[in-house]
Scaffold this active site. Structure first.
Site, mmCIF file in Angstrom:
data_model
loop_
_atom_site.group_PDB
_atom_site.id
_atom_site.type_symbol
_atom_site.label_atom_id
_atom_site.label_comp_id
_atom_site.label_asym_id
_atom_site.label_seq_id
_atom_site.Cartn_x
_atom_site.Cartn_y
_atom_site.Cartn_z
ATOM 1 N N SER A 108 5.864 -5.353 -0.728
ATOM 2 C CA SER A 108 5.727 -3.777 -1.218
ATOM 3 C C SER A 108 6.047 -2.931 -0.114
ATOM 4 C CB SER A 108 4.152 -3.667 -1.893
ATOM 5 O OG SER A 108 4.214 -2.221 -2.546
ATOM 6 N N ALA A 109 5.033 -2.166 0.304
ATOM 7 C CA ALA A 109 5.292 -1.241 1.467
ATOM 8 C C ALA A 109 5.899 -2.235 2.610
ATOM 9 C CB ALA A 109 4.021 -0.592 1.807
ATOM 10 N N GLY B 262 0.648 -1.199 -0.066
ATOM 11 C CA GLY B 262 -0.074 0.009 -0.054
ATOM 12 C C GLY B 262 0.902 0.965 0.005
ATOM 13 N N GLU C 117 9.135 -7.182 -10.141
ATOM 14 C CA GLU C 117 7.915 -7.843 -9.634
ATOM 15 C C GLU C 117 8.123 -9.769 -9.896
ATOM 16 O OE1 GLU C 117 5.922 -5.877 -8.688
ATOM 17 O OE2 GLU C 117 4.912 -4.887 -10.186
ATOM 18 N N HIS D 28 9.130 -3.466 -6.741
ATOM 19 C CA HIS D 28 8.462 -3.109 -7.880
ATOM 20 C C HIS D 28 9.515 -2.486 -8.910
ATOM 21 C CE1 HIS D 28 4.465 -3.487 -6.337
ATOM 22 N NE2 HIS D 28 4.724 -2.889 -5.024
#
Length: 245
Positions: free
Chosen positions: A126-127, A93, A198, A163
């Site tokens: 991710s985050a 997020g 990714e 990413h």
């Protein structure tokens, strides 16, 4: 310590969060015996925290793992919930919102103690991967809140760019990802940046760092004054653990 740091949540063709790294997730859960998992959903902005918990629970159900996922946002005492968790999951997020919330709630210390001292397994994507670095300065996210905090969990001694995308977009006249990372290195010359594309992830198990990929994409290491270097899953990246920011 048993830490999985995923570049992202899903890749093309996946139905479930973390599906591309499912083998690693299953191995970690079986290795540690974790059943009661706490999901930290504070980075989620465009959907509800409860929905994210449900999506992650679906992943573990689909993998045939007997795990119960609860959201930290529902805990009366978040610090106690982290202390009692058998596993810690951190959703992707917005990194800035996530990191500031952890600081505001006094959770940075308890999470570090749980993961580094007590051996509580950690999975972030991710985050959730960004906050495992010493700081969140190599996130791709916008600082959409005020009073943003840069220092983070420092579970690994180097910066990560999840990413990571090595591309020049036609018609785009702004800086590429590589150029942005090079700008970071001009100011922070002793802090290497690991770009993980990714479908890839890092695994830190009892101090041993390794790189894994579901699609064959290599890791890209950026260091000041040097050309970037690619590393495949077969190559050792343990030297990164000796780095000190």
């Amino acid at each position: 310590m048993d830490i999985l740091l995923l570049s992202n949540g899903k890749i093309a063709g996946n139905q479930h969060v973390m599906e591309f790294a499912s083998e690693a997730v299953v191995e970690q859960i079986k290795r540690t015996g974790a059943k009661n998992l706490v999901l930290i959903p504070y980075a989620v902005i465009r959907s509800s925290h409860d929905d994210r918990v449900a999506l992650v629970q679906e992943t573990f159900d689909a993998l045939g793992l007997d795990c119960n996922v609860t959201g930290l946002h529902r805990a009366e005492d978040p610090v106690k919930a982290i202390q009692e968790a058998e596993g810690i999951l951190v959703s992707g997020g917005n990194t800035w919102v996530l990191n500031k919330t952890l600081h505001d709630l006094g959770l940075v210390g308890p999470i570090r103690k749980a993961v580094l001292e007590q051996g509580t397994p950690y999975i972030g994507w991710s985050a959730g991967t960004n906050i495992a670095c010493p700081t969140i300065r190599t996130t791709n996210d916008m600082p959409i809140i005020t009073g943003a905090v840069l220092s983070s969990l420092n579970l690994v001694p180097f910066q990560i760019n999840p990413h990571y995308l090595e591309a020049n977009v036609e018609g785009h006249m702004g800086e590429t990802r590589d150029e942005r990372i090079q700008e970071f290195l001009e100011i922070n010359q002793y802090e290497p940046v690991v770009g993980i594309p990714e479908g890839t992830w890092l695994h830190l198990l009892n101090g041993e760092l390794s790189y894994h990929t579901a699609n064959g994409k290599p890791l890209k290491l950026f260091s000041h004054g040097k050309d970037p270097v690619y590393y495949t899953a077969e190559q050792s990246i343990q030297f990164l653990m000796a780095h000190s920011c």
